[in-house]
Design a protein around this motif. Sequence first.
Motif, PDB file in Angstrom:
ATOM      1  N   SER A  71       0.846  -1.191   0.000  1.00 52.36           N
ATOM      2  CA  SER A  71       0.000   0.000   0.000  1.00 52.36           C
ATOM      3  C   SER A  71       0.877   1.235   0.000  1.00 52.36           C
ATOM      4  O   SER A  71       2.050   1.175   0.347  1.00 52.36           O
ATOM      5  CB  SER A  71      -0.892   0.001   1.244  1.00 52.36           C
ATOM      6  OG  SER A  71      -1.745  -1.112   1.225  1.00 52.36           O
ATOM      7  N   THR A  72       0.267   2.341  -0.358  1.00 54.34           N
ATOM      8  CA  THR A  72       0.994   3.602  -0.363  1.00 54.34           C
ATOM      9  C   THR A  72       0.321   4.588   0.578  1.00 54.34           C
ATOM     10  O   THR A  72      -0.874   4.483   0.861  1.00 54.34           O
ATOM     11  CB  THR A  72       1.039   4.228  -1.770  1.00 54.34           C
ATOM     12  OG1 THR A  72      -0.292   4.618  -2.140  1.00 54.34           O
ATOM     13  CG2 THR A  72       1.637   3.270  -2.793  1.00 54.34           C
ATOM     14  N   PHE A  73       1.103   5.546   1.017  1.00 57.81           N
ATOM     15  CA  PHE A  73       0.568   6.623   1.843  1.00 57.81           C
ATOM     16  C   PHE A  73      -0.574   7.322   1.112  1.00 57.81           C
ATOM     17  O   PHE A  73      -1.621   7.580   1.699  1.00 57.81           O
ATOM     18  CB  PHE A  73       1.687   7.627   2.172  1.00 57.81           C
ATOM     19  CG  PHE A  73       1.203   8.854   2.863  1.00 57.81           C
ATOM     20  CD1 PHE A  73       0.931   8.855   4.228  1.00 57.81           C
ATOM     21  CD2 PHE A  73       1.011  10.037   2.160  1.00 57.81           C
ATOM     22  CE1 PHE A  73       0.469   9.997   4.871  1.00 57.81           C
ATOM     23  CE2 PHE A  73       0.550  11.180   2.786  1.00 57.81           C
ATOM     24  CZ  PHE A  73       0.286  11.161   4.153  1.00 57.81           C
ATOM     25  N   TYR A  87      -9.398  14.371   6.803  1.00 56.36           N
ATOM     26  CA  TYR A  87      -8.029  14.470   6.297  1.00 56.36           C
ATOM     27  C   TYR A  87      -7.118  14.054   7.442  1.00 56.36           C
ATOM     28  O   TYR A  87      -7.051  14.740   8.463  1.00 56.36           O
ATOM     29  CB  TYR A  87      -7.775  15.921   5.868  1.00 56.36           C
ATOM     30  CG  TYR A  87      -6.340  16.305   5.630  1.00 56.36           C
ATOM     31  CD1 TYR A  87      -5.645  15.824   4.530  1.00 56.36           C
ATOM     32  CD2 TYR A  87      -5.686  17.172   6.502  1.00 56.36           C
ATOM     33  CE1 TYR A  87      -4.328  16.202   4.302  1.00 56.36           C
ATOM     34  CE2 TYR A  87      -4.378  17.560   6.282  1.00 56.36           C
ATOM     35  CZ  TYR A  87      -3.698  17.071   5.181  1.00 56.36           C
ATOM     36  OH  TYR A  87      -2.400  17.446   4.954  1.00 56.36           O
ATOM     37  N   GLU A  88      -6.439  12.919   7.298  1.00 62.44           N
ATOM     38  CA  GLU A  88      -5.672  12.342   8.405  1.00 62.44           C
ATOM     39  C   GLU A  88      -4.279  11.887   7.959  1.00 62.44           C
ATOM     40  O   GLU A  88      -3.982  10.687   7.967  1.00 62.44           O
ATOM     41  CB  GLU A  88      -6.427  11.137   8.983  1.00 62.44           C
ATOM     42  CG  GLU A  88      -7.802  11.419   9.503  1.00 62.44           C
ATOM     43  CD  GLU A  88      -7.829  11.858  10.956  1.00 62.44           C
ATOM     44  OE1 GLU A  88      -6.753  12.168  11.511  1.00 62.44           O
ATOM     45  OE2 GLU A  88      -8.930  11.908  11.518  1.00 62.44           O
ATOM     46  N   PRO A  89      -3.386  12.800   7.594  1.00 58.05           N
ATOM     47  CA  PRO A  89      -2.058  12.355   7.145  1.00 58.05           C
ATOM     48  C   PRO A  89      -1.276  11.608   8.226  1.00 58.05           C
ATOM     49  O   PRO A  89      -0.602  10.621   7.940  1.00 58.05           O
ATOM     50  CB  PRO A  89      -1.364  13.645   6.722  1.00 58.05           C
ATOM     51  CG  PRO A  89      -2.102  14.735   7.414  1.00 58.05           C
ATOM     52  CD  PRO A  89      -3.508  14.256   7.557  1.00 58.05           C
ATOM     53  N   LYS A  94       0.625   6.248  10.118  1.00 56.70           N
ATOM     54  CA  LYS A  94       0.719   5.274  11.209  1.00 56.70           C
ATOM     55  C   LYS A  94       0.125   3.941  10.790  1.00 56.70           C
ATOM     56  O   LYS A  94       0.669   2.881  11.123  1.00 56.70           O
ATOM     57  CB  LYS A  94       0.053   5.847  12.460  1.00 56.70           C
ATOM     58  CG  LYS A  94       0.870   7.004  13.021  1.00 56.70           C
ATOM     59  CD  LYS A  94       0.131   7.839  14.035  1.00 56.70           C
ATOM     60  CE  LYS A  94       1.051   8.993  14.473  1.00 56.70           C
ATOM     61  NZ  LYS A  94       0.378  10.016  15.210  1.00 56.70           N
ATOM     62  N   LEU A  95      -0.950   3.974  10.044  1.00 57.31           N
ATOM     63  CA  LEU A  95      -1.516   2.742   9.505  1.00 57.31           C
ATOM     64  C   LEU A  95      -0.510   2.096   8.552  1.00 57.31           C
ATOM     65  O   LEU A  95      -0.217   0.907   8.657  1.00 57.31           O
ATOM     66  CB  LEU A  95      -2.841   3.036   8.804  1.00 57.31           C
ATOM     67  CG  LEU A  95      -3.703   1.833   8.411  1.00 57.31           C
ATOM     68  CD1 LEU A  95      -5.158   2.267   8.246  1.00 57.31           C
ATOM     69  CD2 LEU A  95      -3.220   1.148   7.169  1.00 57.31           C
ATOM     70  N   VAL A 105       6.733   7.338  10.042  1.00 57.32           N
ATOM     71  CA  VAL A 105       5.517   7.884  10.647  1.00 57.32           C
ATOM     72  C   VAL A 105       5.527   9.399  10.520  1.00 57.32           C
ATOM     73  O   VAL A 105       6.550  10.045  10.733  1.00 57.32           O
ATOM     74  CB  VAL A 105       5.420   7.468  12.129  1.00 57.32           C
ATOM     75  CG1 VAL A 105       4.321   8.205  12.854  1.00 57.32           C
ATOM     76  CG2 VAL A 105       5.211   5.962  12.242  1.00 57.32           C
ATOM     77  N   TRP A 106       4.381   9.963  10.178  1.00 58.75           N
ATOM     78  CA  TRP A 106       4.168  11.412  10.104  1.00 58.75           C
ATOM     79  C   TRP A 106       3.794  11.862  11.503  1.00 58.75           C
ATOM     80  O   TRP A 106       2.735  11.533  12.016  1.00 58.75           O
ATOM     81  CB  TRP A 106       3.029  11.671   9.127  1.00 58.75           C
ATOM     82  CG  TRP A 106       2.536  13.066   8.962  1.00 58.75           C
ATOM     83  CD1 TRP A 106       2.020  13.886   9.922  1.00 58.75           C
ATOM     84  CD2 TRP A 106       2.452  13.795   7.737  1.00 58.75           C
ATOM     85  NE1 TRP A 106       1.627  15.077   9.377  1.00 58.75           N
ATOM     86  CE2 TRP A 106       1.877  15.048   8.026  1.00 58.75           C
ATOM     87  CE3 TRP A 106       2.792  13.506   6.433  1.00 58.75           C
ATOM     88  CZ2 TRP A 106       1.638  16.000   7.049  1.00 58.75           C
ATOM     89  CZ3 TRP A 106       2.555  14.456   5.474  1.00 58.75           C
ATOM     90  CH2 TRP A 106       1.994  15.690   5.778  1.00 58.75           C
TER      91      TRP A 106
END
Length: 182
Positions: A71-73, A87-89, A94-95, A105-106
Amino acid sequence: MTLIEIKDALSRAQKGILQYTELMRLFAMVDVSDDAKFQRAYNAFYRVQRRQESWYRGYYSLMQSLKGKNSTFSDILDEIYRLTGRYEPSFASKLLATIDPSKPVWDRFVLENSGHKAPSYSHKEKFELAKKVYASLEKWYSEFVDSADGQNCIAEFDRTVVSDFCFTDVKKVDFILWQTRK
Protein backbone atom coordinates in the motif's frame (compact mmCIF):
# COMPACT_ATOMS: atom_id res chain seq x y z
CA MET A 1 22.74 14.67 16.30
CA THR A 2 25.16 14.03 19.14
CA LEU A 3 25.56 10.74 20.97
CA ILE A 4 24.19 12.37 24.12
CA GLU A 5 21.06 13.52 22.23
CA ILE A 6 20.59 10.04 20.78
CA LYS A 7 20.98 8.40 24.20
CA ASP A 8 18.61 10.91 25.76
CA ALA A 9 15.98 10.27 23.08
CA LEU A 10 16.32 6.51 23.49
CA SER A 11 15.97 6.83 27.25
CA ARG A 12 12.67 8.69 26.80
CA ALA A 13 11.54 6.21 24.14
CA GLN A 14 11.86 3.06 26.29
CA LYS A 15 8.18 2.89 27.30
CA GLY A 16 7.10 3.52 23.71
CA ILE A 17 9.47 0.85 22.40
CA LEU A 18 7.88 -1.72 24.73
CA GLN A 19 4.38 -0.59 23.70
CA TYR A 20 5.31 -0.79 20.02
CA THR A 21 6.78 -4.27 20.39
CA GLU A 22 3.57 -5.56 21.98
CA LEU A 23 1.45 -3.73 19.42
CA MET A 24 3.29 -5.28 16.49
CA ARG A 25 3.16 -8.77 18.02
CA LEU A 26 -0.61 -8.42 18.38
CA PHE A 27 -0.90 -7.03 14.85
CA ALA A 28 0.60 -10.21 13.43
CA MET A 29 -1.74 -12.48 15.38
CA VAL A 30 -5.22 -10.93 15.42
CA ASP A 31 -7.95 -9.53 13.24
CA VAL A 32 -7.35 -5.87 14.05
CA SER A 33 -10.81 -4.90 12.80
CA ASP A 34 -12.42 -6.45 15.87
CA ASP A 35 -9.68 -7.13 18.43
CA ALA A 36 -10.26 -4.78 21.37
CA LYS A 37 -6.85 -5.48 22.94
CA PHE A 38 -5.01 -4.50 19.75
CA GLN A 39 -7.17 -1.41 19.27
CA ARG A 40 -6.58 -0.25 22.87
CA ALA A 41 -2.84 -0.77 22.47
CA TYR A 42 -2.78 1.07 19.13
CA ASN A 43 -4.92 3.93 20.46
CA ALA A 44 -2.66 4.30 23.50
CA PHE A 45 0.59 4.14 21.55
CA TYR A 46 -0.46 6.50 18.77
CA ARG A 47 -2.73 8.64 20.95
CA VAL A 48 -5.85 8.01 18.91
CA GLN A 49 -8.67 9.65 20.82
CA ARG A 50 -11.95 11.49 20.55
CA ARG A 51 -13.06 9.87 17.32
CA GLN A 52 -16.55 8.66 16.52
CA GLU A 53 -17.17 4.92 16.61
CA SER A 54 -17.64 4.93 12.82
CA TRP A 55 -14.10 6.35 12.44
CA TYR A 56 -12.57 3.54 14.51
CA ARG A 57 -14.61 0.89 12.68
CA GLY A 58 -13.56 2.22 9.26
CA TYR A 59 -9.92 2.74 10.24
CA TYR A 60 -9.37 -0.70 11.73
CA SER A 61 -11.30 -2.45 8.96
CA LEU A 62 -9.06 -0.70 6.44
CA MET A 63 -5.95 -1.74 8.39
CA GLN A 64 -7.08 -5.37 8.45
CA SER A 65 -7.91 -5.35 4.73
CA LEU A 66 -4.42 -4.04 3.91
CA LYS A 67 -2.46 -6.61 5.92
CA GLY A 68 0.07 -8.29 3.67
CA LYS A 69 -0.58 -5.95 0.76
CA ASN A 70 1.65 -3.31 -0.80
CA SER A 71 0.00 0.00 0.00
CA THR A 72 0.99 3.60 -0.36
CA PHE A 73 0.57 6.62 1.84
CA SER A 74 -1.40 8.31 -0.94
CA ASP A 75 -3.87 5.46 -1.27
CA ILE A 76 -4.36 5.18 2.49
CA LEU A 77 -4.79 8.93 2.92
CA ASP A 78 -7.47 8.95 0.22
CA GLU A 79 -9.19 5.85 1.59
CA ILE A 80 -9.35 7.21 5.13
CA TYR A 81 -10.98 10.33 3.74
CA ARG A 82 -13.45 8.24 1.76
CA LEU A 83 -14.31 6.16 4.84
CA THR A 84 -14.37 8.89 7.48
CA GLY A 85 -14.61 12.23 5.69
CA ARG A 86 -11.46 13.32 7.49
CA TYR A 87 -8.03 14.47 6.30
CA GLU A 88 -5.67 12.34 8.41
CA PRO A 89 -2.06 12.35 7.15
CA SER A 90 -0.65 11.39 10.53
CA PHE A 91 -2.98 8.43 11.00
CA ALA A 92 -2.56 7.41 7.36
CA SER A 93 1.20 7.17 7.95
CA LYS A 94 0.72 5.27 11.21
CA LEU A 95 -1.52 2.74 9.50
CA LEU A 96 1.03 2.37 6.70
CA ALA A 97 3.93 2.04 9.15
CA THR A 98 2.01 -0.66 10.99
CA ILE A 99 1.42 -2.77 7.89
CA ASP A 100 4.92 -1.94 6.58
CA PRO A 101 7.39 -1.05 9.37
CA SER A 102 9.94 0.14 6.81
CA LYS A 103 7.76 3.23 6.26
CA PRO A 104 8.13 6.39 8.36
CA VAL A 105 5.52 7.88 10.65
CA TRP A 106 4.17 11.41 10.10
CA ASP A 107 4.50 13.06 13.49
CA ARG A 108 5.11 16.69 14.32
CA PHE A 109 8.46 15.93 15.97
CA VAL A 110 9.58 13.62 13.16
CA LEU A 111 8.58 16.24 10.58
CA GLU A 112 10.39 18.98 12.48
CA ASN A 113 13.54 16.91 13.05
CA SER A 114 13.69 15.88 9.40
CA GLY A 115 13.17 19.44 8.12
CA HIS A 116 9.60 18.92 6.89
CA LYS A 117 6.48 20.96 7.42
CA ALA A 118 2.90 19.76 7.28
CA PRO A 119 0.55 21.64 4.96
CA SER A 120 -2.16 23.66 6.61
CA TYR A 121 -5.39 21.81 7.28
CA SER A 122 -7.21 24.68 5.62
CA HIS A 123 -5.16 24.59 2.39
CA LYS A 124 -7.35 23.62 -0.55
CA GLU A 125 -4.61 21.35 -1.96
CA LYS A 126 -3.65 19.79 1.37
CA PHE A 127 -4.05 16.20 0.11
CA GLU A 128 -1.63 16.66 -2.78
CA LEU A 129 0.76 18.66 -0.61
CA ALA A 130 0.66 15.99 2.12
CA LYS A 131 1.50 13.32 -0.46
CA LYS A 132 4.51 15.35 -1.60
CA VAL A 133 5.66 15.92 1.99
CA TYR A 134 5.39 12.20 2.72
CA ALA A 135 7.33 11.29 -0.43
CA SER A 136 10.01 13.76 0.63
CA LEU A 137 10.01 12.27 4.13
CA GLU A 138 10.55 8.79 2.67
CA LYS A 139 13.45 10.11 0.58
CA TRP A 140 14.91 11.85 3.63
CA TYR A 141 14.78 8.62 5.66
CA SER A 142 16.38 6.66 2.85
CA GLU A 143 19.30 9.09 2.75
CA PHE A 144 19.53 9.56 6.53
CA VAL A 145 19.64 5.84 7.32
CA ASP A 146 22.72 5.54 5.08
CA SER A 147 24.43 8.65 6.49
CA ALA A 148 26.96 8.72 9.32
CA ASP A 149 24.36 10.30 11.65
CA GLY A 150 21.81 7.67 10.70
CA GLN A 151 24.27 4.86 11.25
CA ASN A 152 25.12 6.34 14.68
CA CYS A 153 21.42 6.38 15.58
CA ILE A 154 20.97 2.78 14.45
CA ALA A 155 24.09 1.56 16.25
CA GLU A 156 23.09 3.27 19.50
CA PHE A 157 19.55 1.86 19.23
CA ASP A 158 21.06 -1.62 18.78
CA ARG A 159 23.35 -1.12 21.81
CA THR A 160 20.57 0.29 23.99
CA VAL A 161 17.45 -1.69 23.11
CA VAL A 162 17.51 -5.28 24.28
CA SER A 163 14.72 -7.10 22.48
CA ASP A 164 14.12 -10.22 20.44
CA PHE A 165 11.85 -8.11 18.23
CA CYS A 166 13.28 -7.15 14.83
CA PHE A 167 13.09 -3.36 14.34
CA THR A 168 13.60 -1.87 10.89
CA ASP A 169 16.28 0.80 10.54
CA VAL A 170 13.54 3.32 9.75
CA LYS A 171 11.71 2.44 12.98
CA LYS A 172 14.96 2.76 14.99
CA VAL A 173 15.51 6.26 13.63
CA ASP A 174 11.80 7.02 13.99
CA PHE A 175 11.92 6.36 17.75
CA ILE A 176 14.90 8.69 18.13
CA LEU A 177 13.36 11.50 16.07
CA TRP A 178 10.02 11.07 17.87
CA GLN A 179 11.72 11.72 21.21
CA THR A 180 14.04 14.52 20.08
CA ARG A 181 12.59 17.84 21.17
CA LYS A 182 14.08 21.18 20.19
